[in-house]
Write an enzyme that holds these catalytic residues in place. Structure first.
Site, PDB file in Angstrom:
ATOM      1  N   HIS A  38      -3.073  -1.336  -5.873  1.00 33.21           N
ATOM      2  CA  HIS A  38      -3.209  -0.058  -5.147  1.00 33.21           C
ATOM      3  C   HIS A  38      -1.897   0.369  -4.481  1.00 33.21           C
ATOM      4  O   HIS A  38      -1.801   1.499  -3.995  1.00 33.21           O
ATOM      5  CB  HIS A  38      -4.287  -0.153  -4.064  1.00 33.21           C
ATOM      6  CG  HIS A  38      -5.668  -0.347  -4.596  1.00 33.21           C
ATOM      7  ND1 HIS A  38      -6.235   0.478  -5.548  1.00 33.21           N
ATOM      8  CD2 HIS A  38      -6.614  -1.295  -4.318  1.00 33.21           C
ATOM      9  CE1 HIS A  38      -7.464   0.050  -5.827  1.00 33.21           C
ATOM     10  NE2 HIS A  38      -7.705  -1.029  -5.108  1.00 33.21           N
ATOM     11  N   ASP A  87      -9.846  -5.131 -12.755  1.00 37.05           N
ATOM     12  CA  ASP A  87     -10.365  -5.059 -11.390  1.00 37.05           C
ATOM     13  C   ASP A  87     -11.355  -3.885 -11.338  1.00 37.05           C
ATOM     14  O   ASP A  87     -11.206  -2.907 -12.058  1.00 37.05           O
ATOM     15  CB  ASP A  87      -9.204  -4.815 -10.413  1.00 37.05           C
ATOM     16  CG  ASP A  87      -9.615  -4.923  -8.966  1.00 37.05           C
ATOM     17  OD1 ASP A  87      -9.368  -5.991  -8.359  1.00 37.05           O
ATOM     18  OD2 ASP A  87     -10.169  -3.936  -8.423  1.00 37.05           O
ATOM     19  N   HIS A  98     -11.712  -1.696  -9.188  1.00 34.60           N
ATOM     20  CA  HIS A  98     -11.121  -0.480  -8.612  1.00 34.60           C
ATOM     21  C   HIS A  98     -10.003   0.041  -9.513  1.00 34.60           C
ATOM     22  O   HIS A  98      -9.291  -0.747 -10.144  1.00 34.60           O
ATOM     23  CB  HIS A  98     -10.545  -0.778  -7.219  1.00 34.60           C
ATOM     24  CG  HIS A  98     -11.556  -1.307  -6.251  1.00 34.60           C
ATOM     25  ND1 HIS A  98     -11.728  -2.667  -6.027  1.00 34.60           N
ATOM     26  CD2 HIS A  98     -12.463  -0.665  -5.482  1.00 34.60           C
ATOM     27  CE1 HIS A  98     -12.697  -2.827  -5.126  1.00 34.60           C
ATOM     28  NE2 HIS A  98     -13.155  -1.633  -4.781  1.00 34.60           N
ATOM     29  N   ASP A 141     -13.682  -8.514  -8.862  1.00 30.29           N
ATOM     30  CA  ASP A 141     -14.649  -7.908  -7.940  1.00 30.29           C
ATOM     31  C   ASP A 141     -15.709  -7.068  -8.659  1.00 30.29           C
ATOM     32  O   ASP A 141     -16.541  -6.441  -8.012  1.00 30.29           O
ATOM     33  CB  ASP A 141     -13.946  -7.087  -6.850  1.00 30.29           C
ATOM     34  CG  ASP A 141     -12.794  -6.267  -7.375  1.00 30.29           C
ATOM     35  OD1 ASP A 141     -12.592  -6.216  -8.607  1.00 30.29           O
ATOM     36  OD2 ASP A 141     -12.073  -5.664  -6.553  1.00 30.29           O
TER      37      ASP A 141
HETATM   38 ZN   LIG Z   1     -10.594  -4.338  -6.562  1.00 31.43          ZN
END
Ligand SMILES: [Zn+2]
Length: 308
Positions: free
Chosen positions: A126, A163, A165, A244
């Site tokens: 991120h 991931d 996200h 995750d």
């Molecule tokens: Zn994540």
């Protein structure tokens, strides 16, 4: 050839407080599981070096690097975004995490290892060129990939991000660099609420709805990632390895199982064998349910080591 395993005790010192899911115990859980799975005989351990300014500036703005480093050994803590807390120990940990990706690249591209796994934190995908967010400070995988491109002159590097996200930082950093193919699957709509509209011919975003099962994830990889990878023919593959999306991880609403991580790793390895001399560098991103994280990383690493 054993797997290169990069870690450093400095990565344990970064602590965003009691109850924060991105906690030092994540690294312990992974390491303990690898030991109890009797994999250590197949692993060569390396301490991650500190990333240098020259390595970081390839993907981060100089003023941003200065800002992060200015907190080194300072008392107290500072929120850089609502869930990303920086303390005096954070800069050193972030430098180790990025340095691990760089050193893994060195080990693989100088033919000392074919496969590397970086058990480091804070995670990175991120982190934008000029901003920390989502538990991330420096974009570790981007720092590693840029080292492969700049220092070793590679022309085609793939970054595969499973991931849960969207890897918005990695996308921002490489959005105008077609030497990088970024393939990302992620829950959408979901934090950081990006990726569904973006993308171009070398940024391949695959948004998937809440409730996505392992079979649906596998289908997305088969339909979207693999054709793009075969067309691109990467010389080196990086993995933004977040766990995750596991069904036991409360961070998301995906329903992946450990076997799905083993499966996608196997598919990645087949591509690496075909185009990249089997070279894969995996670096830890998310994954917050400690048992699921540790079991999934172990399966991931076992496949990378060709033990399953
Ligand atoms: Zn994540």
């Amino acid at each position: 050839m054993p797997l290169a395993y990069l870690h450093h005790s400095d990565c344990l010192l970064h602590d965003m407080g009691l109850g924060h899911p991105e906690a030092p115990t994540r690294l312990h859980a992974i390491e303990d599981q690898l030991i109890s799975s009797k994999l250590v005989d197949f692993i060569r351990y390396y301490e991650a070096p500190l990333a240098t300014r020259q390595q970081l500036v390839r993907v981060h703005h100089p003023k941003y690097i200065d800002k992060i480093l200015s907190f080194q050994d300072q008392p107290g803590s500072t929120y850089l975004d609502p869930d990303t807390l920086l303390t005096g120990n954070t800069p050193q940990a972030a430098l180790r995490a990025a340095g691990a990706a760089v050193f893994a690249t060195d080990l693989v591209l100088t033919h000392q290892h074919r496969i590397a796994f970086c058990n480091v934190r804070p995670p990175g995908h991120h982190a934008l060129s000029d901003r920390a967010m989502g538990f991330c400070f420096f974009n570790n995988v981007a720092v590693g990939a840029s080292h492969a491109l700049t220092h070793y002159g590679l022309n085609r590097v793939a970054i595969l991000d499973f991931d849960v996200h969207h890897g918005n930082g990695t996308e921002e950093i490489f959005q105008h660099d077609s030497r990088v193919l970024l393939c990302s699957t992620f829950q959408h709509p979901f934090y950081p609420y990006s990726g569904a509209e973006g993308g171009n011919n070398h940024i391949l975003n695959v948004p998937l709805p809440a409730g996505t099962s392992g079979d649906q994830f596998r289908q997305a990889v088969l339909t979207h990632w693999l054709p793009a990878l075969h067309k691109f023919a990467p010389e080196l593959i990086f993995i933004s390895a977040g766990f995750d999306a596991h069904i036991e991880d409360d961070m998301s609403q995906f329903r992946l199982h450990t076997a799905d991580y083993a499966w996608v790793t196997q598919e990645i390895l087949l591509v690496a064998d075909k185009y990249a001399q089997g070279r894969v560098i995996s670096t830890l991103e998310g994954g917050y349910a400690l048992s699921a994280l540790a079991r999934s990383v172990t399966a991931h690493v076992k496949v990378l080591m060709r033990l399953m």
